[in-house]
Each structure stands twice: as structure tokens, then as C-alpha cells.
Scaffold this active site. Structure first.
Site, PDB file in Angstrom:
ATOM      1  N   ASP A 263      71.216 -24.122  43.546  1.00  0.00           N
ATOM      2  CA  ASP A 263      71.587 -25.463  44.015  1.00  0.00           C
ATOM      3  C   ASP A 263      70.471 -26.498  43.917  1.00  0.00           C
ATOM      4  O   ASP A 263      70.701 -27.680  44.176  1.00  0.00           O
ATOM      5  CB  ASP A 263      72.111 -25.380  45.478  1.00  0.00           C
ATOM      6  CG  ASP A 263      71.095 -24.698  46.413  1.00  0.00           C
ATOM      7  OD1 ASP A 263      71.521 -23.981  47.332  1.00  0.00           O
ATOM      8  OD2 ASP A 263      69.869 -24.876  46.212  1.00  0.00           O
TER       9      ASP A 263
ATOM     10  N   CYS B  58      76.497 -28.502  18.031  1.00  0.00           N
ATOM     11  CA  CYS B  58      77.227 -27.505  17.226  1.00  0.00           C
ATOM     12  C   CYS B  58      78.693 -27.382  17.630  1.00  0.00           C
ATOM     13  O   CYS B  58      79.410 -26.521  17.125  1.00  0.00           O
ATOM     14  CB  CYS B  58      76.541 -26.131  17.372  1.00  0.00           C
ATOM     15  SG  CYS B  58      76.917 -25.314  18.938  1.00  0.00           S
TER      16      CYS B  58
ATOM     17  N   CYS C  56      74.532 -22.570  20.960  1.00  0.00           N
ATOM     18  CA  CYS C  56      73.175 -22.801  20.401  1.00  0.00           C
ATOM     19  C   CYS C  56      72.135 -22.979  21.499  1.00  0.00           C
ATOM     20  O   CYS C  56      70.940 -23.070  21.222  1.00  0.00           O
ATOM     21  CB  CYS C  56      73.186 -24.033  19.488  1.00  0.00           C
ATOM     22  SG  CYS C  56      73.395 -25.590  20.375  1.00  0.00           S
TER      23      CYS C  56
ATOM     24  N   HIS D  29      68.047 -17.210  39.201  1.00  0.00           N
ATOM     25  CA  HIS D  29      69.422 -17.221  38.698  1.00  0.00           C
ATOM     26  C   HIS D  29      69.802 -18.540  38.052  1.00  0.00           C
ATOM     27  O   HIS D  29      70.988 -18.833  37.896  1.00  0.00           O
ATOM     28  CB  HIS D  29      70.389 -16.895  39.842  1.00  0.00           C
ATOM     29  CG  HIS D  29      70.208 -15.507  40.380  1.00  0.00           C
ATOM     30  ND1 HIS D  29      70.652 -15.132  41.631  1.00  0.00           N
ATOM     31  CD2 HIS D  29      69.621 -14.412  39.852  1.00  0.00           C
ATOM     32  CE1 HIS D  29      70.353 -13.850  41.842  1.00  0.00           C
ATOM     33  NE2 HIS D  29      69.711 -13.401  40.780  1.00  0.00           N
TER      34      HIS D  29
ATOM     35  N   THR E 151      69.434 -13.832  52.640  1.00  0.00           N
ATOM     36  CA  THR E 151      70.023 -13.071  51.529  1.00  0.00           C
ATOM     37  C   THR E 151      70.513 -11.721  52.031  1.00  0.00           C
ATOM     38  O   THR E 151      69.870 -11.069  52.847  1.00  0.00           O
ATOM     39  CB  THR E 151      69.030 -12.886  50.362  1.00  0.00           C
ATOM     40  OG1 THR E 151      69.674 -12.144  49.315  1.00  0.00           O
ATOM     41  CG2 THR E 151      67.759 -12.173  50.789  1.00  0.00           C
TER      42      THR E 151
HETATM   43  C1  BV8 Z   1      71.346  -7.953  35.418  1.00  0.00           C
HETATM   44  C2  BV8 Z   1      74.248 -17.327  39.652  1.00  0.00           C
HETATM   45  C3  BV8 Z   1      71.002  -6.553  33.547  1.00  0.00           C
HETATM   46  C4  BV8 Z   1      75.703 -17.529  39.306  1.00  0.00           C
HETATM   47  C5  BV8 Z   1      74.126 -15.109  40.661  1.00  0.00           C
HETATM   48  C6  BV8 Z   1      70.932  -2.680  39.357  1.00  0.00           C
HETATM   49  C7  BV8 Z   1      69.999  -3.209  38.468  1.00  0.00           C
HETATM   50  C8  BV8 Z   1      70.342  -4.285  37.653  1.00  0.00           C
HETATM   51  C9  BV8 Z   1      71.624  -4.859  37.736  1.00  0.00           C
HETATM   52  C10 BV8 Z   1      72.532  -4.335  38.623  1.00  0.00           C
HETATM   53  C11 BV8 Z   1      72.188  -3.265  39.430  1.00  0.00           C
HETATM   54  N1  BV8 Z   1      73.274  -2.966  40.181  1.00  0.00           N
HETATM   55  C12 BV8 Z   1      74.266  -3.831  39.897  1.00  0.00           C
HETATM   56  C13 BV8 Z   1      73.863  -4.653  38.937  1.00  0.00           C
HETATM   57  C14 BV8 Z   1      74.682  -5.713  38.363  1.00  0.00           C
HETATM   58  C15 BV8 Z   1      74.558  -7.035  39.103  1.00  0.00           C
HETATM   59  C16 BV8 Z   1      74.579  -6.916  40.591  1.00  0.00           C
HETATM   60  O1  BV8 Z   1      73.546  -6.981  41.234  1.00  0.00           O
HETATM   61  N2  BV8 Z   1      75.766  -6.765  41.140  1.00  0.00           N
HETATM   62  C17 BV8 Z   1      75.917  -6.732  42.598  1.00  0.00           C
HETATM   63  C18 BV8 Z   1      77.201  -7.443  42.983  1.00  0.00           C
HETATM   64  C19 BV8 Z   1      75.868  -5.288  43.035  1.00  0.00           C
HETATM   65  N3  BV8 Z   1      73.351  -7.722  38.698  1.00  0.00           N
HETATM   66  C20 BV8 Z   1      73.408  -8.481  37.584  1.00  0.00           C
HETATM   67  O2  BV8 Z   1      74.382  -8.510  36.848  1.00  0.00           O
HETATM   68  C21 BV8 Z   1      72.185  -9.294  37.224  1.00  0.00           C
HETATM   69  N4  BV8 Z   1      71.902  -9.086  35.831  1.00  0.00           N
HETATM   70  O3  BV8 Z   1      70.885  -7.140  36.146  1.00  0.00           O
HETATM   71  O4  BV8 Z   1      71.415  -7.820  34.061  1.00  0.00           O
HETATM   72  C22 BV8 Z   1      70.800  -6.766  32.119  1.00  0.00           C
HETATM   73  C23 BV8 Z   1      69.524  -6.543  31.583  1.00  0.00           C
HETATM   74  C24 BV8 Z   1      69.339  -6.713  30.232  1.00  0.00           C
HETATM   75  C25 BV8 Z   1      70.396  -7.132  29.402  1.00  0.00           C
HETATM   76  C26 BV8 Z   1      71.656  -7.377  29.949  1.00  0.00           C
HETATM   77  C27 BV8 Z   1      71.870  -7.201  31.321  1.00  0.00           C
HETATM   78  C28 BV8 Z   1      72.452 -10.780  37.394  1.00  0.00           C
HETATM   79  C29 BV8 Z   1      72.592 -11.127  38.835  1.00  0.00           C
HETATM   80  C30 BV8 Z   1      72.664 -12.663  39.016  1.00  0.00           C
HETATM   81  C31 BV8 Z   1      74.082 -13.085  39.249  1.00  0.00           C
HETATM   82  N5  BV8 Z   1      74.128 -14.543  39.497  1.00  0.00           N
HETATM   83  N6  BV8 Z   1      74.154 -16.437  40.826  1.00  0.00           N
HETATM   84  C32 BV8 Z   1      76.381 -18.400  40.322  1.00  0.00           C
HETATM   85  O5  BV8 Z   1      75.773 -18.780  41.346  1.00  0.00           O
HETATM   86  O6  BV8 Z   1      77.558 -18.734  40.057  1.00  0.00           O
HETATM   87  S1  BV8 Z   1      74.024 -14.130  42.024  1.00  0.00           S
HETATM   88  C33 BV8 Z   1      74.612 -14.907  43.421  1.00  0.00           C
HETATM   89  O7  BV8 Z   1      74.449 -13.950  44.465  1.00  0.00           O
HETATM   90  C34 BV8 Z   1      73.869 -16.137  43.926  1.00  0.00           C
HETATM   91  O8  BV8 Z   1      72.738 -16.476  43.172  1.00  0.00           O
HETATM   92  C35 BV8 Z   1      73.415 -15.679  45.321  1.00  0.00           C
HETATM   93  O9  BV8 Z   1      72.280 -16.294  45.763  1.00  0.00           O
HETATM   94  C36 BV8 Z   1      73.184 -14.261  45.017  1.00  0.00           C
HETATM   95  C37 BV8 Z   1      72.847 -13.274  46.041  1.00  0.00           C
HETATM   96  O10 BV8 Z   1      73.654 -13.423  47.135  1.00  0.00           O
HETATM   97  P1  BV8 Z   1      72.916 -13.964  48.463  1.00  0.00           P
HETATM   98  O11 BV8 Z   1      72.040 -15.106  48.104  1.00  0.00           O
HETATM   99  O12 BV8 Z   1      72.288 -12.812  49.143  1.00  0.00           O
HETATM  100  O13 BV8 Z   1      74.124 -14.549  49.229  1.00  0.00           O
HETATM  101  P2  BV8 Z   1      75.095 -13.739  50.182  1.00  0.00           P
HETATM  102  O14 BV8 Z   1      76.259 -14.619  50.469  1.00  0.00           O
HETATM  103  O15 BV8 Z   1      75.329 -12.360  49.647  1.00  0.00           O
HETATM  104  O16 BV8 Z   1      74.247 -13.529  51.530  1.00  0.00           O
HETATM  105  C38 BV8 Z   1      73.881 -14.641  52.301  1.00  0.00           C
HETATM  106  C39 BV8 Z   1      73.154 -14.082  53.503  1.00  0.00           C
HETATM  107  O17 BV8 Z   1      72.716 -15.190  54.285  1.00  0.00           O
HETATM  108  C40 BV8 Z   1      74.060 -13.255  54.411  1.00  0.00           C
HETATM  109  O18 BV8 Z   1      73.374 -12.053  54.761  1.00  0.00           O
HETATM  110  C41 BV8 Z   1      74.255 -14.131  55.643  1.00  0.00           C
HETATM  111  O19 BV8 Z   1      74.300 -13.368  56.837  1.00  0.00           O
HETATM  112  C42 BV8 Z   1      73.014 -14.964  55.639  1.00  0.00           C
HETATM  113  N7  BV8 Z   1      73.168 -16.289  56.241  1.00  0.00           N
HETATM  114  C43 BV8 Z   1      74.253 -17.091  56.229  1.00  0.00           C
HETATM  115  N8  BV8 Z   1      73.953 -18.252  56.874  1.00  0.00           N
HETATM  116  C44 BV8 Z   1      72.647 -18.167  57.244  1.00  0.00           C
HETATM  117  C45 BV8 Z   1      72.141 -16.925  56.853  1.00  0.00           C
HETATM  118  N9  BV8 Z   1      70.872 -16.533  57.098  1.00  0.00           N
HETATM  119  C46 BV8 Z   1      70.080 -17.409  57.757  1.00  0.00           C
HETATM  120  N10 BV8 Z   1      70.486 -18.635  58.169  1.00  0.00           N
HETATM  121  C47 BV8 Z   1      71.763 -19.039  57.927  1.00  0.00           C
HETATM  122  N11 BV8 Z   1      72.167 -20.258  58.363  1.00  0.00           N
HETATM  123 ZN    ZN Z   2      75.511 -26.034  20.598  1.00  0.00          ZN
END
Ligand code: BV8
Ligand code: ZN
Length: 265
Positions: A123, A169, A149, A138, A207
């Protein structure tokens, strides 16, 4: 186990009423630290009025799970739906401002010699608040690039009929974020691992620690002797591993912590 799990509502012995019982040993540690690394997630932006990733979505989007939309497969299947989802989120982000937690991190950065802010958030609110040394793991939803491209662009014709096309492109445009299944930007991830390992104190803020590989950073820090501090609204899988678990709202706890560490402002 954390040396003390503190939840909002307890009063501490400081001269001001903080929302949470801030452990004096944490305050002393932060004040004398020279290397602090922070990882933030969607919870850090929640008090700005943005839904977290695991919050249920609203309106039109309530029927979808973010993980099912934030992927190359979803974009390939229905590019228009995904483009609209991000357009809706971009508008929501343009309507909000950083919260007190973002600004507290700016103040902390001014006082700690080596300070690294790693964020999973797309954000742009940390930069808007004035943080300097930021690693966006991210990407950033406000940046748009060509899905073919890779050319970045700041403007596009949005006829709301089809996905805008690249001027270079004619490939479809997409948000410059990392989708599930896509690799994280190598430079940012390498620097994030380095800063986590080198830190004396590692903060995990707003997180759920579910998304990989960002969730490994706290362990990289811990395995290299960092003191782990979690600031989160609720316990997470990391909680049993941290030294200080401060459960409550980051927009309240962080300003209190900064005030307790540097009362002279
Ligand atoms: C990859 C952008 C490999 C898009 C996002 C192991 C190793 C590697 C990969 C994996 C693995 N296991 C699984 C995977 C696959 C996957 C993954 O992690 N899946 C999860 C669901 C299990 N990971 C991937 O695919 C990653 N890529 O590893 O690629 C690779 C390598 C080489 C070649 C090809 C491939 C990519 C991950 C990135 C995904 N993109 N965002 C978009 O935003 O649209 S992730 C998305 O989730 C956001 O960025 C967000 O920030 C992020 C994490 O979530 P949180 O930030 O933790 O948010 P959440 O809601 O979960 O939690 C909020 C917390 O705040 C809560 O606990 C809540 O209680 C608390 N809270 C709420 N209010 C407050 C508060 N705390 C304090 N104060 C408050 N007021
Ligand atoms: Zn292009």
C-alpha cells in the site's frame, strides 16, 4: 517462551498511561540497540482503514478469497476481474493515510543507527509516512507494469471494458505486486535476510506469519541471536518463539513504545 506476554489494558509503571504494560527490559534494549529490523504485514495498515489480507472482503469482492485472486493463474483466467480488483484496492488506498504506528516507525528509524523496514504490504503507507530504508517484499499496488514486456507506466486509458494495454507492446497491464506462486524480488529478499540476521532486535508487526518466504525472516533473525518482539492483535505461530509478545493494536503500542524509549521526543 516470551519473557512476558503483555496484552492491551494493563497499565505499566511509566509516567504516562500506555495501552499496554511495556517491559522495562525491552525499553532498555531498544534504547541501546544500534541495529533494528522490522517486518510489517497488513495489520500495520489496519488502523489506517485498510482491510487485512485475512479480513473478509467487502461488497462485490466478498465472494472471493484474496489468495484466489492474487495469482498469475487468476489473471490468466479472468484478467478483467483481477484488474478491477486491484483498481478497487488502489482507490481504497488512495483514500487512506498512514496511522500512528507508521509514524512511530519513522521516529524509531531516526534514532537507531542501522534501521531496516521490511514490509509485506503493497500500500505504500510506510513511504508516505516518511520511512526511508524500506524493502517492499511484495511490490507496490500503486505501480503498474506490462505483463509482457515489463515496462512501467504511470497512466493508462481505463475504459472499464477491457484491461488497459501497454503503449509499447500492447500487452495487458498488471499491478507491480508479487502474486502467489511468483518469486519475490531477489535484491529485496537478499537484503531482508541480511538485515534480519544482522539485527540485534527484530520486530514482527501486524502479520499472521503465514505467507512464505517472508515468514522465515523472524527465524533467520532468531537463529542469529536477535531478540524477537511481536506486536500483533492476536497470537500467531511465531508467538511461542518470541522474547516479547505485545498483543494489541500496533497503532497504539508503537507510539507508546517510542514515547517510553525517547520521552524527550
Ligand atoms: C514464492 C501481494 C516461490 C499481492 C502477497 C514455502 C516457501 C515458499 C513459498 C511457499 C511456501 N509455502 C507456501 C508457499 C506459497 C506461497 C505462500 O506463502 N502461501 C501461503 C498462503 C501459505 N508463497 C508464495 O507464493 C510466494 N512466492 O514463494 O515463490 C517461487 C520461487 C521461484 C520461482 C517461482 C516461485 C509469494 C508470496 C507473496 C504473495 N503476495 N501480496 C496482493 O497484495 O494482492 S501476500 C499478502 O499476504 C499481502 O502482502 C499480505 O501482507 C501478506 C501476508 O499476510 P499478512 O500481512 O500477515 O496479513 P494477514 O491478514 O494474514 O495478517 C494480519 C495480521 O495483523 C493478523 O494476525 C491480525 O491479527 C493482525 N492485525 C490486524 N489488525 C491489527 C493487527 N495487528 C496489530 N494491530 C492491528 N491494528
Ligand atoms: Zn509491454
Amino acid at each position: 517462551m516470551p519473557s512476558g506476554t503483555h496484552t492491551a489494558g494493563e497499565f505499566d509503571s511509566h509516567s504516562f498511561d500506555s495501552v499496554i504494560d511495556l517491559p522495562i527490559e525491552l525499553i532498555r534494549l531498544v534504547i541501546r540497540s544500534t541495529r533494528i529490523t522490522v517486518l510489517t504485514g497488513a495489520g500495520a495498515s489496519q488502523e489506517s482503514g485498510l482491510r487485512t489480507f485475512r479480513d473478509s472482503q467487502s461488497g462485490l469482492w466478498a465472494q472471493y478469497k484474496p489468495e484466489d485472486l492474487a495469482s498469475p493463474q487468476a489473471f490468466a483466467r479472468d484478467p478483467k476481474l483481477i484488474w478491477e480488483w486491484y483498481a478497487w484496492r488502489r482507490e481504497a488506498i488512495k483514500a487512506v493515510r498512514p496511522n500512528a504506528g507508521h509514524y512511530a516507525l519513522v521516529e524509531m528509524e531516526k534514532r537507531i543507527p542501522v534501521f531496516t523496514l521490511i514490509t509485506q504490504n503493497v500500500d505504500g503507507l510506510h513511504r508516505m509516512a516518511g520511512s526511508r530504508n524500506i524493502l517492499e517484499l511484495h511490490g507496490n499496488i500503486l505501480r503498474v507494469r506490462c505483463s509482457v514486456c515489463g515496462t512501467f507506466t504511470d497512466f493508462w486509458r481505463d475504459d472499464h471494458e477491457s484491461v488497459p494495454l501497454c503503449e509499447t507492446c500492447h500487452g495487458m497491464l498488471r499491478p507491480d505486486v508479487v502474486w502467489f506462486g511468483e518469486p519475490l524480488p531477489r535484491k529485496e529478499l537478499e537484503e531482508a535476510v541480511k538485515a534480519s540476521r544482522a539485527s540485534e532486535v527484530f520486530f514482527s508487526i501486524g502479520t499472521s506469519g503465514v505467507v512464505q518466504p517472508a515468514a522465515t525472516l523472524a527465524y533467520a533473525a532468531r537463529n542469529n541471536g536477535s531478540v524477537l518482539v511481536e506486536i500483533n492483535a492476536e497470537p500467531t505461530p511465531l508467538t511461542p518463539k518470541v522474547d516479547f509478545a505485545l498483543h494489541g493494536r500496533s497503532g497504539e503500542i508503537l507510539p507508546d513504545l517510542v514515547r517510553a524509549c525517547w520521552p524527550q521526543g
